[in-house]
Scaffold this active site. Structure first.
Site, PDB file in Angstrom:
ATOM      1  N   GLY A 229       0.782  -1.335   0.159  1.00 53.97           N
ATOM      2  CA  GLY A 229      -0.195   0.219   0.099  1.00 53.97           C
ATOM      3  C   GLY A 229       0.640   1.058  -0.106  1.00 53.97           C
ATOM      4  O   GLY A 229       0.195   2.504   0.179  1.00 53.97           O
TER       5      GLY A 229
ATOM      6  N   CYS B  58       9.772  -0.413 -10.923  1.00 55.02           N
ATOM      7  CA  CYS B  58      11.117   0.110 -10.308  1.00 55.02           C
ATOM      8  C   CYS B  58      12.259  -0.412 -11.135  1.00 55.02           C
ATOM      9  O   CYS B  58      13.193  -0.868 -10.538  1.00 55.02           O
ATOM     10  CB  CYS B  58      11.139  -0.110  -8.918  1.00 55.02           C
ATOM     11  SG  CYS B  58      10.863  -1.735  -8.513  1.00 55.02           S
TER      12      CYS B  58
HETATM   13  C1  LIG Z   1       5.984  -3.616  -7.297  1.00 55.91           C
HETATM   14  S1  LIG Z   1       4.609  -4.528  -6.290  1.00 55.91           S
HETATM   15  C2  LIG Z   1       3.666  -3.232  -5.606  1.00 55.91           C
HETATM   16  C3  LIG Z   1       4.146  -2.512  -4.750  1.00 55.91           C
HETATM   17  C4  LIG Z   1       3.103  -1.436  -4.088  1.00 55.91           C
HETATM   18  N1  LIG Z   1       2.529  -0.829  -5.094  1.00 55.91           N
HETATM   19  C5  LIG Z   1       3.680  -0.365  -3.045  1.00 55.91           C
HETATM   20  O1  LIG Z   1       4.023   0.657  -3.354  1.00 55.91           O
HETATM   21  O2  LIG Z   1       4.113  -1.046  -2.086  1.00 55.91           O
HETATM   22  C6  LIG Z   1       3.702  -5.500  -7.287  1.00 55.91           C
HETATM   23  C7  LIG Z   1       2.620  -6.152  -6.863  1.00 55.91           C
HETATM   24  O3  LIG Z   1       1.688  -6.662  -8.028  1.00 55.91           O
HETATM   25  C8  LIG Z   1       1.070  -7.727  -7.597  1.00 55.91           C
HETATM   26  N2  LIG Z   1       0.477  -8.562  -8.793  1.00 55.91           N
HETATM   27  C9  LIG Z   1       1.162  -9.563  -9.528  1.00 55.91           C
HETATM   28  N3  LIG Z   1       0.334 -10.096 -10.336  1.00 55.91           N
HETATM   29  C10 LIG Z   1      -0.852  -9.324 -10.299  1.00 55.91           C
HETATM   30  C11 LIG Z   1      -1.913  -9.305 -11.025  1.00 55.91           C
HETATM   31  N4  LIG Z   1      -2.304 -10.079 -12.097  1.00 55.91           N
HETATM   32  N5  LIG Z   1      -2.919  -8.525 -10.600  1.00 55.91           N
HETATM   33  C12 LIG Z   1      -2.972  -7.607  -9.721  1.00 55.91           C
HETATM   34  N6  LIG Z   1      -1.708  -7.482  -8.791  1.00 55.91           N
HETATM   35  C13 LIG Z   1      -0.707  -8.507  -9.189  1.00 55.91           C
HETATM   36  C14 LIG Z   1       1.939  -8.511  -6.737  1.00 55.91           C
HETATM   37  O4  LIG Z   1       1.348  -9.332  -5.718  1.00 55.91           O
HETATM   38  C15 LIG Z   1       2.864  -7.196  -6.026  1.00 55.91           C
HETATM   39  O5  LIG Z   1       2.158  -6.989  -4.719  1.00 55.91           O
END
Ligand SMILES: C[S@@+](CC[C@H](N)C(=O)[O-])C[C@H]1O[C@@H](n2cnc3c(N)ncnc32)[C@H](O)[C@@H]1O
Length: 385
Positions: free
Chosen positions: A231, A339
């Protein structure tokens, strides 16, 4: 522990990492078996281990072996420390250097070794970043700065700096990102400090803050954080305007800290069971990626990525963008972020999305390279009809 004993411990942990154990786990295993180690010892061993992983190729070349011992020897030479002060053979210190280890280290290392990247990734850095590839790769060889986001619902920058100072944490304004503070000292006290526990500040890199600052958010809008994870971006958006924010993630467990973090920050983040298509003014996709812009924070990932895994990630990103686009209201915005500094995951994924989704167009783009001020980051803002 003496510096030599810390070096010996780092060698042991690095050997475990080279056997495939993730760095955090290897460090935890070591500290569980080393009750005598104080917090300063643990921090010093951790620093050495992370340096060894960030500079794995160059340190191994200069230390003569890709082993814990070779990496630490290489690091000492790179940092101008006399190895004979560490390799003393005394109690808890590493055994004295052998004749071979005393040999002159090689000169004129090839570029991928000098920049501490696998050969194929050095080539991808070159095709993605051109003449800035070396600068980005070199930044990933150093320790990352600690940045905070000031929650302006709770405090001004000056109030946050003063609250942190009261607890022995020195921080200064970032200068380029309005919400960001750079921690100068005392970072190990941070997560136990009142300023953190009361929600005045959150740990968040300045690149993520800069990306959220670039989103055109207005009071009253409905926003979806489609890959919300813990989040971090949802909280930063909530601090920017009076929004209705929904958080979603394919893995619910990733979102378990959101309610506590939102309460600490004094904002509301909804986590609906079902998403309604065509509902949102803005949908943010903070996509899963190689993390190449942040590898100084998680250096194991740099050595674990393969071309096949990168292709899989690009396909995953394209799929997620397509799903998320359906949630945007007609005329709304889709923000895509990673990132990563690798162009195939950034402009490449966006171009593939645009080619298969007529009616969408690129409205804005931001590329940040890792360096002293932030991690590497990419943001694209796409507009629908
Ligand atoms: C880079 S991280 C997000 C970090 C977060 N936005 C933050 O600021 O802390 C990517 C996220 O995408 C999620 N994810 C992977 N595949 C996904 C999908 N098909 N739909 C939605 N979320 C997905 C992962 O579980 C992971 O938590």
């Amino acid at each position: 522990m003496t510096p030599a004993a810390r070096a010996a411990a780092a060698m042991e942990v690095l050997d475990a990492c080279l056997d495939g154990i993730p760095a955090e786990k290897a460090l935890l295993n070591w500290s569980r078996g080393s009750r005598f180690a104080g917090s300063g010892d643990r921090a010093a061993v951790r620093d050495l281990v992370f340096s060894g992983l960030r500079r794995r190729r160059s340190a191994a070349a200069i230390g003569g072996a890709e082993t814990g011992r070779g990496l630490v020897l290489g690091l000492l030479r790179q940092d101008g420390v006399d190895p004979d002060d560490i390799f003393t053979g005394e109690r808890h210190a590493p055994p004295v250097l052998t004749h071979e280890e005393r040999g002159a280290p090689p000169e004129g290392l090839p570029e991928p070794i000098r920049h501490d990247l696998p050969d194929w990734l050095w080539a991808r850095f070159g095709s993605s970043l051109g003449d800035r590839a070396a600068e980005a790769a070199q930044a990933l060889r150093d320790r990352a700065p600690v940045m905070l986001r000031v929650n302006r619902r709770r405090a001004s920058l000056a109030e946050a700096i003063s609250a942190l100072a009261d607890e022995g944490i020195a921080a200064e304004p970032h200068g380029q990102v309005a919400t960001a503070l750079r921690v100068v000292s005392g970072e190990r006290r941070l997560t136990r400090s009142r300023a953190y526990l009361d929600g005045l500040v959150e740990l968040q890199d300045a690149a993520s803050q800069a990306a959220v600052a670039r989103l055109p958010l207005r009071d009253g809008q409905s926003v979806l954080d489609y890959c919300a994870g813990g989040g971090g971006k949802a909280l930063a958006m909530a601090d920017r305007a009076a929004l209705r924010i929904d958080a979603h993630d394919a893995d619910d467990r990733r979102m378990r800290d959101i309610p506590a973090r939102a309460a600490r920050a004094g904002v509301k983040i909804n986590m609906p069971d079902r998403l309604v298509r065509g509902r949102y003014d803005l949908v943010l996709v903070d996509a899963p990626c190689s993390g190449s812009g942040t590898w100084r924070r998680s250096p194991d990932a740099k050595w674990g990525l393969t071309p096949e895994r990168l292709d899989e990630l690009c396909a995953l990103q394209a799929g997620i963008l397509g799903e998320a686009a359906r949630m945007v209201r007609p005329g709304g915005l889709l923000a895509y972020a990673t990132c990563s500094v690798l162009e195939e995951e950034n402009g490449g994924t966006v171009s593939r999305f645009l080619a298969s989704h007529p009616g969408w167009s690129r409205r804005d783009e931001m590329r940040l390279l890792p360096g002293p001020d932030w991690d590497g980051f990419y943001l694209a803002l796409l507009g629908g009809e």
